[in-house]
Design an enzyme around this catalytic site. Structure first.
Site, PDB file in Angstrom:
ATOM      1  CG  HIS A 110      -2.046   0.960   1.085  1.00 50.13           C
ATOM      2  ND1 HIS A 110      -1.936   2.287   1.375  1.00 50.13           N
ATOM      3  CD2 HIS A 110      -3.304   0.757   0.629  1.00 50.13           C
ATOM      4  CE1 HIS A 110      -3.093   2.873   1.113  1.00 50.13           C
ATOM      5  NE2 HIS A 110      -3.936   1.973   0.658  1.00 50.13           N
ATOM      6  CG  ASP A 140      -8.361  -4.459  -2.577  1.00 44.85           C
ATOM      7  OD1 ASP A 140      -9.553  -4.226  -2.364  1.00 44.85           O
ATOM      8  OD2 ASP A 140      -7.566  -3.604  -3.007  1.00 44.85           O
TER       9      ASP A 140
HETATM   10  N1  ACO Z   1       4.146  -7.973  -4.694  1.00 49.70           N
HETATM   11  C1  ACO Z   1       5.500  -8.002  -4.847  1.00 49.70           C
HETATM   12  N2  ACO Z   1       6.294  -6.909  -4.772  1.00 49.70           N
HETATM   13  C2  ACO Z   1       5.699  -5.733  -4.537  1.00 49.70           C
HETATM   14  C3  ACO Z   1       4.305  -5.622  -4.357  1.00 49.70           C
HETATM   15  C4  ACO Z   1       3.535  -6.803  -4.434  1.00 49.70           C
HETATM   16  N3  ACO Z   1       2.200  -6.747  -4.275  1.00 49.70           N
HETATM   17  N4  ACO Z   1       3.976  -4.323  -4.128  1.00 49.70           N
HETATM   18  C5  ACO Z   1       5.123  -3.647  -4.171  1.00 49.70           C
HETATM   19  N5  ACO Z   1       6.163  -4.481  -4.405  1.00 49.70           N
HETATM   20  C6  ACO Z   1       7.586  -4.117  -4.454  1.00 49.70           C
HETATM   21  C7  ACO Z   1       7.937  -3.408  -5.742  1.00 49.70           C
HETATM   22  O1  ACO Z   1       8.345  -4.316  -6.735  1.00 49.70           O
HETATM   23  C8  ACO Z   1       9.054  -2.500  -5.282  1.00 49.70           C
HETATM   24  O2  ACO Z   1      10.216  -3.284  -5.137  1.00 49.70           O
HETATM   25  P1  ACO Z   1      11.689  -2.630  -5.462  1.00 49.70           P
HETATM   26  O3  ACO Z   1      11.868  -1.544  -4.421  1.00 49.70           O
HETATM   27  O4  ACO Z   1      12.648  -3.764  -5.317  1.00 49.70           O
HETATM   28  O5  ACO Z   1      11.594  -2.091  -6.861  1.00 49.70           O
HETATM   29  C9  ACO Z   1       8.623  -2.080  -3.867  1.00 49.70           C
HETATM   30  O6  ACO Z   1       7.804  -3.172  -3.403  1.00 49.70           O
HETATM   31  C10 ACO Z   1       7.816  -0.777  -3.800  1.00 49.70           C
HETATM   32  O7  ACO Z   1       6.713  -0.869  -4.718  1.00 49.70           O
HETATM   33  P2  ACO Z   1       6.034   0.381  -5.431  1.00 49.70           P
HETATM   34  O8  ACO Z   1       5.269  -0.101  -6.611  1.00 49.70           O
HETATM   35  O9  ACO Z   1       7.065   1.448  -5.644  1.00 49.70           O
HETATM   36  O10 ACO Z   1       5.054   0.894  -4.289  1.00 49.70           O
HETATM   37  P3  ACO Z   1       3.836   1.879  -4.474  1.00 49.70           P
HETATM   38  O11 ACO Z   1       3.598   2.514  -3.160  1.00 49.70           O
HETATM   39  O12 ACO Z   1       4.032   2.787  -5.638  1.00 49.70           O
HETATM   40  O13 ACO Z   1       2.616   0.900  -4.858  1.00 49.70           O
HETATM   41  C11 ACO Z   1       0.782  -0.587  -4.694  1.00 49.70           C
HETATM   42  C12 ACO Z   1       1.635   0.497  -3.989  1.00 49.70           C
HETATM   43  C13 ACO Z   1       0.320  -0.068  -6.064  1.00 49.70           C
HETATM   44  C14 ACO Z   1      -0.444  -0.862  -3.849  1.00 49.70           C
HETATM   45  C15 ACO Z   1       1.653  -1.877  -4.863  1.00 49.70           C
HETATM   46  O14 ACO Z   1       2.057  -2.345  -3.595  1.00 49.70           O
HETATM   47  C16 ACO Z   1       0.902  -2.982  -5.628  1.00 49.70           C
HETATM   48  O15 ACO Z   1       0.948  -3.006  -6.870  1.00 49.70           O
HETATM   49  N6  ACO Z   1       0.222  -3.921  -4.903  1.00 49.70           N
HETATM   50  C17 ACO Z   1      -0.561  -4.967  -5.538  1.00 49.70           C
HETATM   51  C18 ACO Z   1      -1.892  -4.414  -5.993  1.00 49.70           C
HETATM   52  C19 ACO Z   1      -2.842  -4.130  -4.844  1.00 49.70           C
HETATM   53  O16 ACO Z   1      -3.025  -4.946  -3.937  1.00 49.70           O
HETATM   54  N7  ACO Z   1      -3.490  -2.942  -4.907  1.00 49.70           N
HETATM   55  C20 ACO Z   1      -4.482  -2.537  -3.916  1.00 49.70           C
HETATM   56  C21 ACO Z   1      -3.999  -1.372  -3.104  1.00 49.70           C
HETATM   57  S1  ACO Z   1      -5.152  -0.991  -1.860  1.00 49.70           S
HETATM   58  C22 ACO Z   1      -6.383  -0.145  -2.632  1.00 49.70           C
HETATM   59  O17 ACO Z   1      -6.248   0.515  -3.616  1.00 49.70           O
HETATM   60  C23 ACO Z   1      -7.697  -0.300  -2.047  1.00 49.70           C
END
Ligand code: ACO
Length: 426
Positions: A315, A372
């Site tokens: 998140h 979620d």
């Molecule tokens: N699985 C594996 N790795 C992940 C995940 C995941 N679900 N989420 C983030 N990471 C990793 C990224 O690859 C990144 O790694 P790195 O630093 O080695 O490159 C690091 O964690 C940071 O990720 P970002 O994408 O920069 O984080 P951001 O804050 O921009 O994204 C988000 C947050 C979009 C929620 C992301 O965690 C994600 O895509 N999660 C899966 C989708 C999801 O569950 N969305 C619902 C969010 S809650 C809502 O909207 C109600």
């Protein structure tokens, strides 16, 4: 005393005020930055940018805290029904018993939509995603109601907000029924908001009810089912300046119709990085298929060369835990037997959770299960198919969007949203 930050650029010192909210970190006011320095600030994804003032929702991502109008989410889900939360978000106070009944009654009567909507839904292919139909239908609502709302007039605002909150479940049920090619069911004014939504999904003309098109037995809507879905709606009611709410505010800033702004918010929510994740979580659990395969998918999620992500994990704001996820996990545990939750999906979900919460990769990046991750298993047990999950999010969030829309409209200093860019082209 007013705090000031100084920034030195090319030996010249500039001063910017530091603002203090009632909760949360201090905020550097850079509104005059371009005028003063001739430079823009660069913050794609708004990781360090506050885009507005707000008095609606407060989140402390480090502590895992969420409050609506000052009330902790734990207290609200425990003691109040979803429509009371709507009342709170719209009126800044919880309703009295009488106000609660009056508001509930008003929404029951506003749940009907113009008969013309049947032609709109029938124009969609049956394979259309419910979110595509729902966002179009909400956009179409703007054609039925005039766009100038005098927000200083309480009754006009109440009418505009009550109408959209009440009609969204009806439109979502029309999308569901169009997908199945089955006759529509009108709202039943004898039923509470959440029960009525389940009724509009399940009922057949003639009074018969099915939980699911494939089930033959008549099934009543139980209090436990209503409470579970009501809690899910409350947990989704608002979440400060997330992507879809920012979309609603951005559209509002151009002076567009409020329902047009909400339709844009629905489309923003649909993406799997945002509200669409609830559908993707169940799709992913089904893809994994068996606890034996969990390790393989965890490895894929950790592989920097693989775009696979664990859906329902991570998140932007919560870096410790998502308090909504905690409440839903508890609800899942409570309902395990009563709602007949899918034990195969639960087993896979629990294994993912166990591994991820103890794995260096996830710990280092503060990746915890989000709301979620838990909502899908409960929604599946309620007989709701996964392509309808994000419409459930929409139903819960509409009150948040409309509250944020009105807050924007009341802000005398609000401007059209118009960010700048770092140009790298020719
Ligand atoms: N699985 C594996 N790795 C992940 C995940 C995941 N679900 N989420 C983030 N990471 C990793 C990224 O690859 C990144 O790694 P790195 O630093 O080695 O490159 C690091 O964690 C940071 O990720 P970002 O994408 O920069 O984080 P951001 O804050 O921009 O994204 C988000 C947050 C979009 C929620 C992301 O965690 C994600 O895509 N999660 C899966 C989708 C999801 O569950 N969305 C619902 C969010 S809650 C809502 O909207 C109600």
């Amino acid at each position: 005393m007013k705090s000031i930050a100084t920034i030195k650029i090319d030996e010249k010192v500039y001063e910017f005020p530091i603002l203090e909210g009632t909760r949360g970190p201090k905020v550097l006011d850079i509104r005059s930055f371009y005028k003063d320095t001739g430079m823009f600030t660069y913050d794609p994804g708004f990781t360090s940018t506050a885009s507005c003032n707000s008095e609606i929702t407060f989140i402390n991502g480090e502590k895992g805290e969420l409050r609506y109008k000052g009330y902790p989410i734990e207290e609200l889900t425990e003691k109040y029904k979803y429509l009371d939360i709507c009342y709170l978000l719209l009126n800044s106070k919880l309703p009295t018993h009488e106000q609660s009944i009056e508001f509930d009654n008003e929404l029951r009567h506003r749940a009907f939509v113009d008969e013309g909507f049947q032609s709109l839904f029938n124009a969609f292919p049956r394979t259309a995603h419910p979110m595509a139909m729902l966002s179009s239908a909400v956009s179409a609502l703007s054609a039925f109601y005039y766009d100038h709302v005098d927000i200083s007039d309480e009754s006009e605002f109440a009418q505009m907000s009550g109408r959209i909150i009440a009609k969204i479940p009806t439109l979502a049920s029309l999308a569901y029924r169009r997908g199945l090619g089955i006759p529509i069911i009108y709202p039943d004014i004898d039923r509470y908001f959440t029960e009525n939504f389940l009724y509009m999904l399940r009922a057949y003309p003639g009074g018969k009810m099915h939980r699911n098109i494939n089930e033959k037995a008549d099934t009543k809507i139980s209090d436990i089912e209503v409470k579970a879905l009501d809690t899910i709606f409350t947990l989704h009611a608002d979440h400060e300046q997330n992507a879809s709410t920012t979309t609603v505010r951005t559209v509002a800033s151009t002076g567009a119709h409020p329902y047009g702004a909400i339709s844009a918010g629905i489309n923003a929510l649909w993406g799997r990085a945002h509200g669409g994740a609830n559908e993707s979580v169940i799709a992913q659990l089904e893809l994994i298929g068996n606890v034996k395969n969990v390790d393989k998918y965890i490895a894929k999620a950790k592989d920097p060369d693989d775009s696979f992500r664990l859906m329902g994990f991570g998140h932007r704001v919560y870096k410790n835990f998502d308090p909504r996820a905690k409440i839903l996990k508890k609800l899942q545990d409570q309902l395990k037997d009563e709602l007949n939750l899918d034990s195969r999906l639960l087993e896979i979900a629990h294994k993912i959770e166990d591994i991820a919460l103890n794995d260096e990769y996830f710990i280092k990046r503060n990746l915890y299960p989000n709301i979620d991750f838990y909502s899908g298993v409960i929604l599946t047990a309620l007989g709701i198919p996964k392509n309808m999950f994000t419409t459930i999010f929409v139903i819960g969030r509409t009150v948040g969007w409309i509250s944020q829309w009105v807050e924007f409209k009341k802000d005398k200093k609000a401007k059209i949203a118009r960010p700048r860019q770092l140009y790298l082209g020719l």
